[in-house]
Each structure stands twice: as C-alpha cells, then as structure tokens.
Design a protein around this motif. Sequence first.
Motif, PDB file in Angstrom:
ATOM      1  N   ARG A 223       0.842  -1.210   0.000  1.00  0.00           N
ATOM      2  CA  ARG A 223       0.000   0.000   0.000  1.00  0.00           C
ATOM      3  C   ARG A 223       0.867   1.246   0.000  1.00  0.00           C
ATOM      4  NH1 ARG A 223      -2.485   0.255   5.396  1.00  0.00           N
ATOM      5  NH2 ARG A 223      -0.581   1.296   6.052  1.00  0.00           N
ATOM      6  N   GLU A 224       1.891   1.233   0.833  1.00  0.00           N
ATOM      7  CA  GLU A 224       2.745   2.410   0.908  1.00  0.00           C
ATOM      8  C   GLU A 224       3.461   2.658  -0.414  1.00  0.00           C
ATOM      9  OE1 GLU A 224       2.931   4.706   3.441  1.00  0.00           O
ATOM     10  OE2 GLU A 224       1.130   3.559   3.905  1.00  0.00           O
ATOM     11  N   LEU A 225       3.921   1.605  -1.013  1.00  0.00           N
ATOM     12  CA  LEU A 225       4.606   1.757  -2.290  1.00  0.00           C
ATOM     13  C   LEU A 225       3.672   2.353  -3.342  1.00  0.00           C
ATOM     14  CD1 LEU A 225       7.080   1.294  -4.052  1.00  0.00           C
ATOM     15  CD2 LEU A 225       6.278  -1.020  -4.465  1.00  0.00           C
TER      16      LEU A 225
ATOM     17  N   GLN B 178       4.017   5.969  -5.244  1.00  0.00           N
ATOM     18  CA  GLN B 178       4.017   6.096  -6.698  1.00  0.00           C
ATOM     19  C   GLN B 178       2.885   7.014  -7.160  1.00  0.00           C
ATOM     20  OE1 GLN B 178       2.864   3.020  -9.390  1.00  0.00           O
ATOM     21  NE2 GLN B 178       4.743   3.217 -10.574  1.00  0.00           N
ATOM     22  N   ALA B 179       1.747   6.901  -6.501  1.00  0.00           N
ATOM     23  CA  ALA B 179       0.620   7.753  -6.886  1.00  0.00           C
ATOM     24  C   ALA B 179       0.943   9.217  -6.608  1.00  0.00           C
ATOM     25  CB  ALA B 179      -0.627   7.317  -6.139  1.00  0.00           C
ATOM     26  N   LEU B 180       1.547   9.471  -5.470  1.00  0.00           N
ATOM     27  CA  LEU B 180       1.917  10.850  -5.145  1.00  0.00           C
ATOM     28  C   LEU B 180       2.913  11.388  -6.175  1.00  0.00           C
ATOM     29  CD1 LEU B 180       2.275  10.528  -1.263  1.00  0.00           C
ATOM     30  CD2 LEU B 180       0.629  11.979  -2.478  1.00  0.00           C
ATOM     31  N   ALA B 181       3.875  10.568  -6.516  1.00  0.00           N
ATOM     32  CA  ALA B 181       4.857  10.997  -7.509  1.00  0.00           C
ATOM     33  C   ALA B 181       4.180  11.249  -8.852  1.00  0.00           C
ATOM     34  CB  ALA B 181       5.952   9.934  -7.642  1.00  0.00           C
ATOM     35  N   ALA B 182       3.230  10.388  -9.199  1.00  0.00           N
ATOM     36  CA  ALA B 182       2.527  10.564 -10.473  1.00  0.00           C
ATOM     37  C   ALA B 182       1.705  11.839 -10.491  1.00  0.00           C
ATOM     38  CB  ALA B 182       1.632   9.346 -10.732  1.00  0.00           C
ATOM     39  N   GLN B 183       1.292  12.269  -9.326  1.00  0.00           N
ATOM     40  CA  GLN B 183       0.534  13.524  -9.240  1.00  0.00           C
ATOM     41  C   GLN B 183       1.452  14.740  -9.199  1.00  0.00           C
ATOM     42  OE1 GLN B 183      -1.975  12.871  -5.726  1.00  0.00           O
ATOM     43  NE2 GLN B 183      -3.759  13.032  -7.061  1.00  0.00           N
ATOM     44  N   GLY B 184       2.731  14.500  -9.172  1.00  0.00           N
ATOM     45  CA  GLY B 184       3.685  15.601  -9.094  1.00  0.00           C
ATOM     46  C   GLY B 184       3.930  16.075  -7.677  1.00  0.00           C
ATOM     47  N   GLU B 185       3.417  15.355  -6.716  1.00  0.00           N
ATOM     48  CA  GLU B 185       3.599  15.756  -5.319  1.00  0.00           C
ATOM     49  C   GLU B 185       4.865  15.084  -4.767  1.00  0.00           C
ATOM     50  OE1 GLU B 185       0.054  15.338  -2.970  1.00  0.00           O
ATOM     51  OE2 GLU B 185      -1.215  15.686  -4.732  1.00  0.00           O
ATOM     52  N   HIS B 186       5.967  15.551  -5.267  1.00  0.00           N
ATOM     53  CA  HIS B 186       7.222  14.860  -4.957  1.00  0.00           C
ATOM     54  C   HIS B 186       7.649  15.037  -3.509  1.00  0.00           C
ATOM     55  CE1 HIS B 186       7.451  13.854  -9.113  1.00  0.00           C
ATOM     56  NE2 HIS B 186       7.396  15.132  -9.470  1.00  0.00           N
ATOM     57  N   ALA B 187       7.345  16.199  -2.957  1.00  0.00           N
ATOM     58  CA  ALA B 187       7.723  16.403  -1.545  1.00  0.00           C
ATOM     59  C   ALA B 187       6.961  15.428  -0.650  1.00  0.00           C
ATOM     60  CB  ALA B 187       7.439  17.845  -1.141  1.00  0.00           C
ATOM     61  N   ALA B 188       5.673  15.298  -0.930  1.00  0.00           N
ATOM     62  CA  ALA B 188       4.860  14.365  -0.140  1.00  0.00           C
ATOM     63  C   ALA B 188       5.318  12.934  -0.371  1.00  0.00           C
ATOM     64  CB  ALA B 188       3.391  14.525  -0.516  1.00  0.00           C
ATOM     65  N   ALA B 189       5.690  12.655  -1.611  1.00  0.00           N
ATOM     66  CA  ALA B 189       6.164  11.306  -1.924  1.00  0.00           C
ATOM     67  C   ALA B 189       7.452  11.011  -1.160  1.00  0.00           C
ATOM     68  CB  ALA B 189       6.383  11.164  -3.429  1.00  0.00           C
ATOM     69  N   ARG B 190       8.343  11.993  -1.134  1.00  0.00           N
ATOM     70  CA  ARG B 190       9.612  11.800  -0.421  1.00  0.00           C
ATOM     71  C   ARG B 190       9.368  11.581   1.074  1.00  0.00           C
ATOM     72  NH1 ARG B 190      11.741  15.350  -4.087  1.00  0.00           N
ATOM     73  NH2 ARG B 190      11.202  17.181  -2.865  1.00  0.00           N
TER      74      ARG B 190
ATOM     75  N   ARG C 251       6.782  10.440   2.493  1.00  0.00           N
ATOM     76  CA  ARG C 251       6.188   9.120   2.727  1.00  0.00           C
ATOM     77  C   ARG C 251       7.237   8.020   2.536  1.00  0.00           C
ATOM     78  NH1 ARG C 251      -0.072   8.191   2.057  1.00  0.00           N
ATOM     79  NH2 ARG C 251      -0.178   6.078   2.901  1.00  0.00           N
ATOM     80  N   ALA C 252       8.123   8.245   1.592  1.00  0.00           N
ATOM     81  CA  ALA C 252       9.178   7.258   1.356  1.00  0.00           C
ATOM     82  C   ALA C 252      10.105   7.155   2.563  1.00  0.00           C
ATOM     83  CB  ALA C 252       9.966   7.630   0.111  1.00  0.00           C
ATOM     84  N   GLU C 253      10.389   8.303   3.156  1.00  0.00           N
ATOM     85  CA  GLU C 253      11.250   8.272   4.338  1.00  0.00           C
ATOM     86  C   GLU C 253      10.564   7.530   5.484  1.00  0.00           C
ATOM     87  OE1 GLU C 253      12.328  12.311   4.986  1.00  0.00           O
ATOM     88  OE2 GLU C 253      13.560  12.371   3.165  1.00  0.00           O
ATOM     89  N   ARG C 254       9.267   7.747   5.573  1.00  0.00           N
ATOM     90  CA  ARG C 254       8.523   7.014   6.600  1.00  0.00           C
ATOM     91  C   ARG C 254       8.549   5.514   6.307  1.00  0.00           C
ATOM     92  NH1 ARG C 254       2.259   8.290   7.363  1.00  0.00           N
ATOM     93  NH2 ARG C 254       2.013   6.455   6.061  1.00  0.00           N
ATOM     94  N   PHE C 255       8.453   5.186   5.015  1.00  0.00           N
ATOM     95  CA  PHE C 255       8.496   3.776   4.616  1.00  0.00           C
ATOM     96  C   PHE C 255       9.816   3.152   5.062  1.00  0.00           C
ATOM     97  CE2 PHE C 255       9.474   0.241   1.901  1.00  0.00           C
ATOM     98  CZ  PHE C 255       8.257  -0.375   1.631  1.00  0.00           C
ATOM     99  N   ARG C 256      10.895   3.890   4.791  1.00  0.00           N
ATOM    100  CA  ARG C 256      12.215   3.343   5.131  1.00  0.00           C
ATOM    101  C   ARG C 256      12.372   3.177   6.641  1.00  0.00           C
ATOM    102  NH1 ARG C 256      16.334   6.839   2.320  1.00  0.00           N
ATOM    103  NH2 ARG C 256      16.349   7.807   4.342  1.00  0.00           N
TER     104      ARG C 256
END
Lengths: 172, 244
Positions: B191-193, B197-209, B211-216
């Motif tokens: 789900r997180e992945l 990817q959805a956030l990145a596809a929306q251009g919300e790269h800061a939010a994607a990052r 969330r990615a840090e939280r994932f890690r």
Amino acid sequence: LAGPDFAELYAQHFDYVCHSLRRLGIPPGALEDVAQEVFLRVHAKLDTYDAARPPRPWLFGIALREASTWRQRASQRRELPTAEPPLAVDERTPEGAAQGAQLRRQVLQALEALDEQKRAVFILHDVDGTPVPEIARALELPVNTAWSRLRSARQAFNAALAEFARPRQELR
Amino acid sequence: MSQELEPLSSEAERVLEAERARPPEADAMRARVLERLRASVAAPGAGAAPSPPSAATAAAQAPRLLPLGTFLAGMVAGGVVGAVAYARWTEAPDRAEQSAPAPAPQAPSALPELAPVAEAEVGTPPAPALPARPLRTEPPEGRSADAALERERTLLERARAALARGRPELALQAAQQHEAEFPRGRLREERELLSIQALAAQGEHAAARKRAERFRRDFPHSLLVGAVEELLWSAPGQDAGPKR
C-alpha cells in the motif's frame, strides 16, 4: 528453437490447466491454489519444454504432479473435500447449459472411480484427444503401459457411468 | 502388443462431449491467479514464510522468477511491485549473474491479456486464499483472516488499476481506504509503495519523499525499500534524493 514464452502459455492455456485440474479431482475451493502452483512450476521448467512438442500434454504432466501433491497433503490433513459440489462455476451457466453442466458433473464423478494413473491417461486421450505415444512421452511412460492404462481406464469409466445409471433405471 | 481398445459406451461419448465443451473459467479467477503469482514474487513473506509448501516452492524458485516478476508486473497493468521486486533481486549480491537492466513497468496497452478484465471483476469477492500459501488448510477461524487479506488485495488491486489508467488520485483514494480499514494490514508495504508512486505521479514529490522516508523508517528491511528510493531518485526535480 523459440518456444512459447510464459505470457503466451498463460494466456492460451489457463483454461486448459484449470479444466485439467478439475478433471484430476481438484475441488473448486482449491483450484486457484493449485493453478498457481502449476504456473509457478511451468515457469521454473520453461527451459525444459521442447517447443517441437504440443504444449498441452506437457502442461498436463505438470498439472498432474501438482494435483497429486495437493491430494497427498490434503489427505494427510484429512481435508479431502467430498461434499463440495464439483462444478460450482457452472452454477452460473445460462439457461440451456444446465444439461451440459449435469453431464460434466457425471464425467467428474466417473473419473473419481479411476485411480490417478489411469485417470491421467484417460483424460489426455479421451477428453483432450492426445495420441497415446504423445501421452507416453508427456507422462514418461512406456507406450505399452500407456495403452494398458487406457484400456483399464475405459473399462472403469464405462462401468462407473453404468453404475450411476442403474439407480435411475431401477426407480423406473 | 495389441492396441485394441474397448470402445467407449454411447453414454460415455455423450458425457465426454459435454466435458470437452467445458466453458472457460471466469475471467476474475484468471486475474486472481495472475495476481497471486505476482504476489508470490513480490510479497515480503514470499521467500520467508514458514511451513506452507507453496512458500517453500516460491522461495526455491525465487531466482528463476525474475522474468516472471517482470512479466506479471506488466500483466497486472501498472502493478509496480513486480518490477520493484525485480529491481531488488538484481541488487542482491547472490543474484548478480541474473542482473539485467531493470525494466520499467509496461504500459497497459502492451498487455492485452488482462485488458478485458474489468476492475469490478477483479474486485468481486474472490475465494479466500493467501498469495504464497496455496493450500487452503486454515481452520474455520482462519477464514476471516483470509477474507480480510482478500479485501486488502482487492483494495490494492483497485489502486494498481487506477495507476495503470493514469488516475493517481483514485489510486490514492483506494490506498487511503486500505489504510483506514487495515492500518496494520498484511499488505501495508505494498500500500505504501502504491501511495508513493501515486503521489509521484501527481507531481507531489515532496509528499512522496516524506512518505518514502517514513516507509524506510517503518520497514527498514523491506524488499521494497530500495525500489521506493529509486522511484524518488527518478522523480523530476529530485536534487537531493532521500536521506540515507
């Protein structure tokens, strides 16, 4: 030789594999599980597939082994389903197909009367139309053994159908 | 040796004719098996799950499943996890001989096999089953757990399908629904992945990052963590990359 890739096999023969598993006695509730195992095995063995040979007997051989494994494990766990209707998917069939579903139910019931080895040869020959030498190759049997099993299987299948018909006749 | 056969009875011929004309299996089942094949490659527990025979099979076959993972990732039309798993496999030192250029997820148009399967069909209540646990051996009380897993998979399949259709907002919606229903779900890594990817596809790269840090942080040993980072590194405007 460029054989079929996995995508091609899955797309073209998914139904065949599932039908074969049903004929081999896999109940609807386990069908997806065993089909998954079959295709995992297909992928693992893809490099051993001889593209000069028809794919279905080869796939059937894999399905047979996975079905056998499933039955052994289910038996050990005493989970061999007996009360489950064998053709749940056909409950959705449109009007007019009900008779076909009933006939197919009889086939599955009669196949239950055959042991696994005879059943495999019978399905390949009398359902799939595979020539006996091809069956022998796919199941890694001597050709004469395949013929012998087919003969026995036909006798048993005919007898099973006759047995099913007897109560109906006696009721008349 | 004589090859004479006892002929089939007329009744046998009749019933076998019906059997030979057996109708195709349901498209939904075809899609579910495909999804489970994909999950058996991508699921975090696929190689480490305990006793179930299929888990052992999956583990034994894992190196050979690279092309399968690639194929399945494409077949599931936008399913990123297979490709992600591929990337992780190719990173593993003991699979160096299998390394190959990491394939990008294929476009849905290149995957005709699954195109006819409507999202609604995929979302129909499937038979309870675990992705990497083919034998249905659960006790009665285990069935509710499997039903929950199926619900998780259905929601994530919606997210995946939405991504494939270029609708990241719907993908996020499905992922959020998954999070609401299964905050500690068994498929939360996936789900997180998908969310990232959805956030990145929306251009919300800061939010994607973020969330990615939280994932890690939450899943430091996940099979998918490297792939999450790769997604971010490849994001437009990415200048610093995720913090190591």
